[in-house]
Scaffold this motif. Structure first.
Motif, PDB file in Angstrom:
ATOM      1  N   PHE A   1       1.128  -1.415   0.313  1.00 55.50           N
ATOM      2  CA  PHE A   1      -0.137  -0.007   0.123  1.00 55.50           C
ATOM      3  C   PHE A   1       0.822   1.024  -0.123  1.00 55.50           C
TER       4      PHE A   1
ATOM      5  N   LEU B   1       0.837  -7.915  -5.809  1.00 58.08           N
ATOM      6  CA  LEU B   1      -0.004  -7.702  -5.211  1.00 58.08           C
ATOM      7  C   LEU B   1      -1.356  -8.875  -4.754  1.00 58.08           C
TER       8      LEU B   1
ATOM      9  N   MET C   1      -2.458  -8.041  -1.373  1.00 54.56           N
ATOM     10  CA  MET C   1      -3.744  -6.764  -1.135  1.00 54.56           C
ATOM     11  C   MET C   1      -5.158  -7.587  -1.327  1.00 54.56           C
ATOM     12  N   VAL C   2      -6.094  -8.624  -2.071  1.00 53.81           N
ATOM     13  CA  VAL C   2      -6.225  -8.546  -2.624  1.00 53.81           C
ATOM     14  C   VAL C   2      -6.694 -10.370  -2.544  1.00 53.81           C
TER      15      VAL C   2
ATOM     16  N   TRP D   1      -9.490 -12.998  -1.990  1.00 52.65           N
ATOM     17  CA  TRP D   1     -11.021 -13.405  -2.465  1.00 52.65           C
ATOM     18  C   TRP D   1     -11.912 -13.351  -1.295  1.00 52.65           C
TER      19      TRP D   1
ATOM     20  N   GLN E   1     -12.200 -10.767   0.819  1.00 52.24           N
ATOM     21  CA  GLN E   1     -13.156 -10.235  -0.248  1.00 52.24           C
ATOM     22  C   GLN E   1     -14.391 -10.308   0.439  1.00 52.24           C
TER      23      GLN E   1
ATOM     24  N   LEU F   1     -14.327 -11.098 -13.192  1.00 52.49           N
ATOM     25  CA  LEU F   1     -12.914 -10.507 -12.933  1.00 52.49           C
ATOM     26  C   LEU F   1     -11.688 -11.977 -13.160  1.00 52.49           C
TER      27      LEU F   1
ATOM     28  N   GLY G   1      -8.047  -9.669  -9.744  1.00 46.57           N
ATOM     29  CA  GLY G   1      -8.990  -9.034  -8.135  1.00 46.57           C
ATOM     30  C   GLY G   1      -8.007  -7.905  -7.880  1.00 46.57           C
ATOM     31  N   ALA G   2      -6.587  -7.994  -8.008  1.00 45.91           N
ATOM     32  CA  ALA G   2      -5.608  -7.420  -7.528  1.00 45.91           C
ATOM     33  C   ALA G   2      -6.128  -5.689  -7.936  1.00 45.91           C
TER      34      ALA G   2
ATOM     35  N   TYR H   1      -9.088  -5.135  -8.891  1.00 41.70           N
ATOM     36  CA  TYR H   1     -10.151  -4.561  -8.509  1.00 41.70           C
ATOM     37  C   TYR H   1      -9.746  -3.932  -7.211  1.00 41.70           C
ATOM     38  N   GLY H   2      -9.063  -4.849  -6.321  1.00 32.06           N
ATOM     39  CA  GLY H   2      -9.084  -4.025  -4.946  1.00 32.06           C
ATOM     40  C   GLY H   2      -8.038  -3.103  -4.821  1.00 32.06           C
ATOM     41  N   TRP H   3      -7.031  -3.000  -5.672  1.00 27.84           N
ATOM     42  CA  TRP H   3      -6.196  -1.845  -4.971  1.00 27.84           C
ATOM     43  C   TRP H   3      -6.287  -0.115  -6.129  1.00 27.84           C
TER      44      TRP H   3
ATOM     45  N   ARG I   1      -9.790   0.324  -5.897  1.00 23.92           N
ATOM     46  CA  ARG I   1     -10.569   0.833  -5.003  1.00 23.92           C
ATOM     47  C   ARG I   1      -9.858   1.778  -4.434  1.00 23.92           C
ATOM     48  N   PHE I   2      -8.750   0.769  -3.505  1.00 23.84           N
ATOM     49  CA  PHE I   2      -8.607   0.872  -2.815  1.00 23.84           C
ATOM     50  C   PHE I   2      -7.482   2.555  -2.471  1.00 23.84           C
TER      51      PHE I   2
END
Lengths: 108, 154
Positions: free
Chosen positions: A10, A78, A81-82, A84, A87, B97, B133-134, B136-138, B140-141
């Motif tokens: 981040f 990454l 961070m995500v 699934w 989320q 996605l 997915g990343a 999309y997620g990051w 938005r973050f």
């Protein structure tokens, strides 16, 4: 989301220049520091500094070849961070709450 | 009311490499099973708690859930009804996605209502999924972060 692992990522991507360098490497593959400097439009020491931050977050890798240093993106970085699962876990829990209030409103 | 959620990891017996993970959510609702079934299968009711959709409870029916679009994601989830076993079981595929997954619903009557079990399976360790997915997620973050840094309230 795994805070501990995601934080350096981040932090690295919160800077617009670093983000654009990372995106550039993601889209166009391996590139030299020289090429990245031209692309970013900032000084080479500044680019090198940004690349070091990205490297610490494991977002990029480098290799030396002759006098040039080549960088490439590590999009796997990454992944922390995500997640699934987390989320969608949050998504479904939220939807279950909405389902509960809908059931209250519905005719029996 | 109980609210139990669990994550479990499963490996397909025929393909040890394609390890997939399943998200399990269970909750007891103090409402009759018929009512739960309606909330899960009537398009207009479904839209009120899940997402806008053109769902029909017919096996083979292709439909979409439509979320609000965000950067790098059009908000569409492509689905196909796999199983309709009135008032007990419902299953549909869930594709978005690059995530190809399946959502399974099981309703069980209880003394005071209905026990609902939702299994969302097919999360693989495949890096393409993680990466999409990343994105999309990051995105938005980071959009939110940028907004915050500019002094906005979100």
């Amino acid at each position: 989301m795994e805070q501990t692992n995601a934080n350096p990522v981040f932090r690295a991507l919160a800077d617009p220049t670093r983000r654009s360098l990372f995106e550039q490497l993601t889209r166009h593959g391996e590139q030299t520091v020289h090429a990245l400097t031209t692309y970013a439009g900032v000084s080479q020491p500044a680019v090198s500094k940004h690349l070091t931050v990205l490297k610490r977050a494991n977002l990029v890798r480098h290799r030396r070849s002759g006098r040039e240093t080549h960088y490439r993106a590590q999009p796997n970085a990454l992944a922390p961070m995500v997640d699934w699962l987390s989320q969608y876990g949050a998504f479904w829990r939220d939807r279950f709450d909405q389902l509960e209030s809908l059931l209250e409103r519905m005719e029996p | 009311m109980t609210n139990v959620s669990a994550l479990s990891e499963q490996t397909a017996p025929n393909d040890p490499i394609a390890a997939t993970r399943t998200l399990v959510l269970e909750r007891h609702f103090p409402h009759p099973q018929e009512k739960l079934w309606r909330a899960l299968t009537e398009s207009t009711l479904l839209a009120q708690w899940l997402l806008n959709n053109d769902f029909e409870p017919t096996p083979g029916r292709k439909f979409q859930f439509r979320a609000d679009p965000v950067p790098n994601w059009n908000g569409l989830i492509d689905c196909e009804v796999q199983l309709v076993d009135p008032i007990t079981r419902l299953a549909y595929t869930w594709g978005s996605l690059g995530l190809e997954s399946v959502v399974n619903w099981t309703l069980t009557p209880t003394d005071g209502g209905t026990h609902v079990r939702m299994e969302h399976s097919g999360f693989s360790a495949d890096q393409e999924h993680a990466y999409k997915g990343a994105n999309y997620g990051w995105q938005r973050f980071l959009n939110n972060l940028e907004y915050l840094l500019k002094g906005g309230n979100k």
